[in-house]
Scaffold this active site. Sequence first.
Site, PDB file in Angstrom:
ATOM      1  N   LYS A  40       0.819  -1.212   0.000  1.00 18.43           N
ATOM      2  CA  LYS A  40       0.000   0.000   0.000  1.00 18.43           C
ATOM      3  C   LYS A  40       0.859   1.271   0.000  1.00 18.43           C
ATOM      4  O   LYS A  40       0.424   2.311  -0.468  1.00 18.43           O
ATOM      5  CB  LYS A  40      -0.917   0.035   1.236  1.00 18.43           C
ATOM      6  CG  LYS A  40      -1.821  -1.176   1.431  1.00 18.43           C
ATOM      7  CD  LYS A  40      -2.999  -1.156   0.508  1.00 18.43           C
ATOM      8  CE  LYS A  40      -4.142  -2.089   0.901  1.00 18.43           C
ATOM      9  NZ  LYS A  40      -3.834  -3.491   1.086  1.00 18.43           N
TER      10      LYS A  40
HETATM   11  C1  LIG Z   1      -4.513  -4.636   0.752  1.00 15.59           C
HETATM   12  C2  LIG Z   1      -3.763  -5.897   0.781  1.00 15.59           C
HETATM   13  C3  LIG Z   1      -4.051  -6.949  -0.102  1.00 15.59           C
HETATM   14  C4  LIG Z   1      -5.190  -6.880  -1.086  1.00 15.59           C
HETATM   15  O1  LIG Z   1      -4.984  -5.888  -2.063  1.00 15.59           O
HETATM   16  P1  LIG Z   1      -6.207  -5.390  -2.956  1.00 15.59           P
HETATM   17  O2  LIG Z   1      -5.653  -4.293  -3.776  1.00 15.59           O
HETATM   18  O3  LIG Z   1      -7.251  -4.931  -1.999  1.00 15.59           O
HETATM   19  O4  LIG Z   1      -6.661  -6.557  -3.747  1.00 15.59           O
HETATM   20  C5  LIG Z   1      -3.249  -8.069  -0.071  1.00 15.59           C
HETATM   21  N1  LIG Z   1      -2.235  -8.181   0.813  1.00 15.59           N
HETATM   22  C6  LIG Z   1      -1.932  -7.199   1.682  1.00 15.59           C
HETATM   23  C7  LIG Z   1      -0.813  -7.399   2.632  1.00 15.59           C
HETATM   24  C8  LIG Z   1      -2.674  -6.028   1.698  1.00 15.59           C
HETATM   25  O5  LIG Z   1      -2.372  -5.052   2.559  1.00 15.59           O
END
Ligand SMILES: *Cc1c(COP(=O)(O)O)cnc(C)c1O
Length: 461
Positions: free
Chosen positions: A112
Amino acid sequence: MKYISTRGAAPVLDFEQAMLTGLARDGGLYLPEAIPVMSHGDMAALEGLPYEEAAFRVMRPFIGDSFSDDEFQDIIARAYAGFGHAARAPLKQLAPGHFLLELFHGPTLAFKDFAMQLIGQLFEASLKRNGQRVCIVGATSGDTGSAAIEAFRGSKAVDVFILYPHGRVSEVQRRQMTTLTEPNVHALAMDGHFDDCQARLKDMFNDFAFRDAVGLAGVNSINWARVLAQVVYYFTSAVALGAPHRKVSFTVPTGNFGDIFAGYIARRMGLPIDRLVVATNQNDILHRCLTSGAYKTDNVIPSISPSMDIQVSSNFERALFEAYGRDGKAVAQLMEELKSGGFNVSQGALQALREVFDSGSCSEDDTRATIADTLARTNELLCPHSAVGVKVAKEQRAPGTPMITLATAHPAKFPDAVEAACGIRPPLPERMSDLYERAERITRINNDLGVIETLIKASRR
Ligand SMILES: *Cc1c(COP(=O)(O)O)cnc(C)c1O
């Protein structure tokens, strides 16, 4: 570059407006009116460039004239300066033909950060220029919230409120949201699941009086600028393995469909991606939908990969919009049906989705077994989300095409689950090793729209 809503009934915006708006006023999500294509030569020229330079070249066509080239280069440089690895998104080999793309070297140890650090700098530049203030409200299953708080802490133009499901995020995730001292950031522990937090967030966006009164802005994965930031590492990793001269495939641990949708955009831009594989945990609505065509919500079952404990996958709407030939009315109709539990994807649209996406799901036992097995074979410690990806990738790999699995978080973000699976407790990286000693600041709140809105109005500066 113009941006249109997936439900076809919201104003057309430029990049900057779409970024500041987040959710469109018709409830839809913004997408570029046309997806720019990158030439074979321009893709080949990405090979060996610093991550920041590749990011500039990949994202530039989407920005229009919202930012000058100099401004945008500056923004990108500041966004990735705090990462703990010179490559930003290093690629490691797990097995012949199978690679792991490590996306957890940012300040909060999850992918993120790639999007949120960029969006923090984009907002700052834009708000400063326009003399504007905004109030960012976000819902998180753990990682978005910490990444948002980290990206906006100390900003003079932004107040941040993050709703997270009380008791359902890991201690590291919680501490990354609650131990910051800047007065413009607020972590709100709400009773309920992530989907409840997400529902209240949508309610706030649909309450136009509140939305306009506080200057509400969204940085959840529905924000187009976040998707765009994630497109970059599909290019850098594919090019490192020989694209555009050869095809690669990706497996993506998926919840809200944002990260994998960025891969879809990369493919539409011309990157030779063979398969995009959706990997889900036991909350497998996306896998079921791609298998049967029926998108039916179920109860969320908490898992050891909590950032994927999702039943309503908000970015899937963008994929549906494309699969339905960009028919906003059809998408609006599906989203209406979703309010009463689900919908069936048309045969044509399902076929269009399957031309690009494969899918698989991974049980809790298999997640743990994959962490242990990968450690034994490669000496790599996987976080549970990345393990879901690795398990599904192994099942879906086609000989001859390299498979890249996205490692979405650092194992130290989920130390209990990792230790239970393989006996090793992953330590935090040095630069944040005092996280467990820092004091926490938590606000508990009921799952009640009025209460949440009142608190936000009273607490913003
Ligand atoms: C947010 C997240 C996901 C999922 O990502 P999306 O974009 O919502 O599909 C997977 N793994 C981790 C560690 C995350 O923080």
